[in-house]
Design a protein around this motif. Structure first.
Motif, PDB file in Angstrom:
ATOM      1  N   ASP A   1     -40.239 -34.748  -5.192  1.00  0.00           N
ATOM      2  CA  ASP A   1     -40.851 -33.617  -5.478  1.00  0.00           C
ATOM      3  C   ASP A   1     -40.686 -32.741  -4.246  1.00  0.00           C
ATOM      4  O   ASP A   1     -40.725 -31.477  -4.522  1.00  0.00           O
ATOM      5  N   GLU A   2     -40.901 -32.867  -3.048  1.00  0.00           N
ATOM      6  CA  GLU A   2     -40.777 -32.264  -1.792  1.00  0.00           C
ATOM      7  C   GLU A   2     -39.359 -31.623  -1.842  1.00  0.00           C
ATOM      8  O   GLU A   2     -39.517 -30.204  -1.704  1.00  0.00           O
ATOM      9  N   VAL A   3     -38.606 -32.241  -2.086  1.00  0.00           N
ATOM     10  CA  VAL A   3     -37.043 -31.645  -1.878  1.00  0.00           C
ATOM     11  C   VAL A   3     -36.926 -30.731  -3.061  1.00  0.00           C
ATOM     12  O   VAL A   3     -36.454 -29.501  -3.086  1.00  0.00           O
ATOM     13  N   ASN A   4     -37.460 -30.931  -4.435  1.00  0.00           N
ATOM     14  CA  ASN A   4     -37.803 -29.888  -5.437  1.00  0.00           C
ATOM     15  C   ASN A   4     -38.085 -28.842  -5.145  1.00  0.00           C
ATOM     16  O   ASN A   4     -37.782 -27.581  -5.256  1.00  0.00           O
ATOM     17  N   ALA A   5     -39.325 -28.968  -4.404  1.00  0.00           N
ATOM     18  CA  ALA A   5     -40.397 -27.677  -4.169  1.00  0.00           C
ATOM     19  C   ALA A   5     -39.376 -26.852  -2.946  1.00  0.00           C
ATOM     20  O   ALA A   5     -39.527 -25.655  -3.309  1.00  0.00           O
ATOM     21  N   PHE A   6     -38.938 -27.546  -1.939  1.00  0.00           N
ATOM     22  CA  PHE A   6     -38.091 -26.806  -0.977  1.00  0.00           C
ATOM     23  C   PHE A   6     -36.887 -26.074  -1.459  1.00  0.00           C
ATOM     24  O   PHE A   6     -36.715 -24.927  -1.432  1.00  0.00           O
ATOM     25  N   CYS A   7     -36.204 -26.695  -2.574  1.00  0.00           N
ATOM     26  CA  CYS A   7     -35.052 -26.334  -3.002  1.00  0.00           C
ATOM     27  C   CYS A   7     -35.165 -24.989  -3.934  1.00  0.00           C
ATOM     28  O   CYS A   7     -34.430 -23.903  -3.816  1.00  0.00           O
ATOM     29  N   ASN A   8     -36.427 -24.933  -4.539  1.00  0.00           N
ATOM     30  CA  ASN A   8     -36.933 -23.889  -5.531  1.00  0.00           C
ATOM     31  C   ASN A   8     -37.675 -22.877  -4.930  1.00  0.00           C
ATOM     32  O   ASN A   8     -38.077 -21.996  -5.771  1.00  0.00           O
TER      33      ASN A   8
ATOM     34  N   GLY B   1     -32.983 -40.958  -0.905  1.00  0.00           N
ATOM     35  CA  GLY B   1     -31.959 -39.833  -1.052  1.00  0.00           C
ATOM     36  C   GLY B   1     -31.316 -39.729  -2.321  1.00  0.00           C
ATOM     37  O   GLY B   1     -30.857 -38.489  -2.880  1.00  0.00           O
ATOM     38  N   ALA B   2     -31.023 -40.748  -2.978  1.00  0.00           N
ATOM     39  CA  ALA B   2     -30.562 -40.862  -4.401  1.00  0.00           C
ATOM     40  C   ALA B   2     -31.403 -40.149  -5.439  1.00  0.00           C
ATOM     41  O   ALA B   2     -30.766 -39.352  -5.995  1.00  0.00           O
ATOM     42  N   VAL B   3     -32.464 -40.547  -5.418  1.00  0.00           N
ATOM     43  CA  VAL B   3     -33.481 -39.784  -6.344  1.00  0.00           C
ATOM     44  C   VAL B   3     -33.523 -38.352  -6.019  1.00  0.00           C
ATOM     45  O   VAL B   3     -33.430 -37.569  -7.066  1.00  0.00           O
ATOM     46  N   ALA B   4     -33.737 -38.068  -4.698  1.00  0.00           N
ATOM     47  CA  ALA B   4     -33.849 -36.463  -4.514  1.00  0.00           C
ATOM     48  C   ALA B   4     -32.608 -35.623  -4.653  1.00  0.00           C
ATOM     49  O   ALA B   4     -32.625 -34.361  -5.025  1.00  0.00           O
ATOM     50  N   PHE B   5     -31.419 -36.443  -4.534  1.00  0.00           N
ATOM     51  CA  PHE B   5     -30.065 -35.712  -4.692  1.00  0.00           C
ATOM     52  C   PHE B   5     -30.028 -35.019  -6.073  1.00  0.00           C
ATOM     53  O   PHE B   5     -29.230 -34.006  -6.469  1.00  0.00           O
ATOM     54  N   GLY B   6     -30.939 -35.930  -7.067  1.00  0.00           N
ATOM     55  CA  GLY B   6     -30.858 -35.245  -8.377  1.00  0.00           C
ATOM     56  C   GLY B   6     -31.508 -33.990  -8.623  1.00  0.00           C
ATOM     57  O   GLY B   6     -31.044 -32.900  -9.295  1.00  0.00           O
ATOM     58  N   GLU B   7     -32.447 -33.774  -7.774  1.00  0.00           N
ATOM     59  CA  GLU B   7     -33.332 -32.525  -7.797  1.00  0.00           C
ATOM     60  C   GLU B   7     -32.438 -31.449  -7.105  1.00  0.00           C
ATOM     61  O   GLU B   7     -32.405 -30.513  -7.625  1.00  0.00           O
ATOM     62  N   TRP B   8     -31.756 -31.917  -5.940  1.00  0.00           N
ATOM     63  CA  TRP B   8     -30.906 -30.887  -5.222  1.00  0.00           C
ATOM     64  C   TRP B   8     -29.745 -30.269  -6.444  1.00  0.00           C
ATOM     65  O   TRP B   8     -29.303 -29.101  -6.473  1.00  0.00           O
ATOM     66  N   ALA B   9     -29.277 -31.214  -6.973  1.00  0.00           N
ATOM     67  CA  ALA B   9     -28.043 -30.871  -7.856  1.00  0.00           C
ATOM     68  C   ALA B   9     -28.432 -30.069  -9.080  1.00  0.00           C
ATOM     69  O   ALA B   9     -27.797 -29.129  -9.461  1.00  0.00           O
ATOM     70  N   ALA B  10     -29.718 -30.277  -9.429  1.00  0.00           N
ATOM     71  CA  ALA B  10     -30.290 -29.565 -10.568  1.00  0.00           C
ATOM     72  C   ALA B  10     -30.780 -28.234 -10.161  1.00  0.00           C
ATOM     73  O   ALA B  10     -30.258 -26.948 -10.819  1.00  0.00           O
ATOM     74  N   ALA B  11     -31.338 -28.199  -8.881  1.00  0.00           N
ATOM     75  CA  ALA B  11     -31.619 -26.963  -8.375  1.00  0.00           C
ATOM     76  C   ALA B  11     -30.660 -25.760  -8.024  1.00  0.00           C
ATOM     77  O   ALA B  11     -30.822 -24.648  -8.274  1.00  0.00           O
ATOM     78  N   PHE B  12     -29.588 -26.196  -7.761  1.00  0.00           N
ATOM     79  CA  PHE B  12     -28.441 -25.338  -7.362  1.00  0.00           C
ATOM     80  C   PHE B  12     -27.105 -25.455  -8.368  1.00  0.00           C
ATOM     81  O   PHE B  12     -25.892 -25.036  -7.904  1.00  0.00           O
TER      82      PHE B  12
END
Length: 314
Positions: A87-94, A138-149
């Motif tokens: 969730d933190e990675v998603n918030a930061f990336c967006n 890292g694996a769960v959060a990488f899904g957020e990074w990939a979707a954000a960009f």
């Protein structure tokens, strides 16, 4: 394993508050390297490279937090913390206030480091080792990074790479990462998964069916039908395998996953799902029969007791 929860979690909020400054410090660390540079530093004979880049205190502090709060060894890993990190990675990336240099480039590098600094071989592939938690998060959060960009190709490739992990928890993290991508960017992710399904092995198939079999993702009819379509392809793949390869652990892991994921997709689209189950039984394949039998035991199909009874007699 759900990619999200319908209830707010105070534990999750606590973890987010603790993780945020650690994440920001790690992203700004001068020791953060690209994947290629990281691997060069890992195998460098120069002790300065090892000290500066592989013993980076800011990245280590983030790793220490997720390791210390992993709840491993134990029966259940700390999923609230892994969800909070994603969730933190998603918030930061967006966040529009963050530069692409930090949110797109530095975040990808950091997640790559987390997923690779403690490979399973380092701790004997112990399924209960807390050292797997950076890779899990890292694996769960990488899904957020990939979707954000819109890096769906890179996201799916990363998930399928990690799907070959000897650790069952990491394979579950892969399913959660795919669920994050599907929840944020359904159309491009499902398109890429359909393309990938033309040429993947049992580990990738296992990740695919486990990822898409999430009730929250299948509330729309077209989503549920897409999930059924991919399960048709997965069972067709299983059916085509020679008997010798079916006895391998890789294929047994796929079969075990299909033993519950089929019922999730059928419950989401029963009008199409139950006729498909009858068709799959008509294939008269022993492994496919086993899959259907296991799914008929699931309570989620109890609202369709007559259909279940008819299929059970078959």
């Amino acid at each position: 394993m759900s990619a999200k929860s319908s209830k707010p979690s105070s534990k999750r909020d606590t973890h987010r508050a603790a993780l945020q400054p650690l994440l920001l410090a790690a992203l700004d660390s001068p020791g953060l390297l690209s994947p290629n540079e990281f691997m060069m530093a890992r195998y460098s004979l120069n002790p300065r490279h090892l000290r500066v880049h592989l013993l980076d205190p800011d990245i280590a502090a983030l790793e220490d937090y997720v390791i210390d709060h992993s709840q491993l060894p134990g029966r259940r890993a700390n999923l609230e913390m892994a969800t909070a990190f994603a969730d933190e990675v998603n918030a930061f990336c967006n966040s529009p206030s963050n530069s692409l240099r930090r949110s797109y480039v530095a975040m990808e590098w950091l997640l790559w480091v987390l997923m690779n600094r403690h490979p399973p071989e380092q701790f004997g592939s112990d399924p209960d080792s807390p050292l797997q938690m950076p890779q899990f998060c890292g694996a769960v959060a990488f899904g957020e990074w990939a979707a954000a960009f819109q890096q769906i190709e890179a996201g799916v490739m990363m998930m399928f790479t990690l799907a070959k992990s000897p650790l069952w928890r990491i394979r579950e993290a892969v399913a959660m990462g795919l669920q994050r991508m599907l929840a944020r960017k359904w159309d491009p992710t499902i398109h890429r998964l359909r393309r990938a399904a033309l040429d993947i092995g049992p580990e990738e198939w296992r990740a695919l069916v486990a990822g898409i079999a999430e009730p929250d993702l299948l509330t729309e009819q077209d989503h549920a039908l897409a999930a059924l379509d991919l399960h048709y392809a997965a069972l067709s793949y299983l059916r085509r395998l020679p008997e010798k390869s079916r006895k391998t652990d890789r294929v047994r892991t796929l079969r075990q996953a299909l033993g519950y994921t089929v019922s999730v997709t059928v419950a989401a689209a029963p009008e199409a799902g139950f006729p498909l189950m009858r068709a799959w039984l008509a294939w008269d394949d022993p492994d496919v029969r086993w899959v259907i039998r296991e799914n008929l035991k699931k309570k989620r199909l109890s609202p369709w007791a007559d259909e279940v009874a008819n299929l059970s007699r078959m």
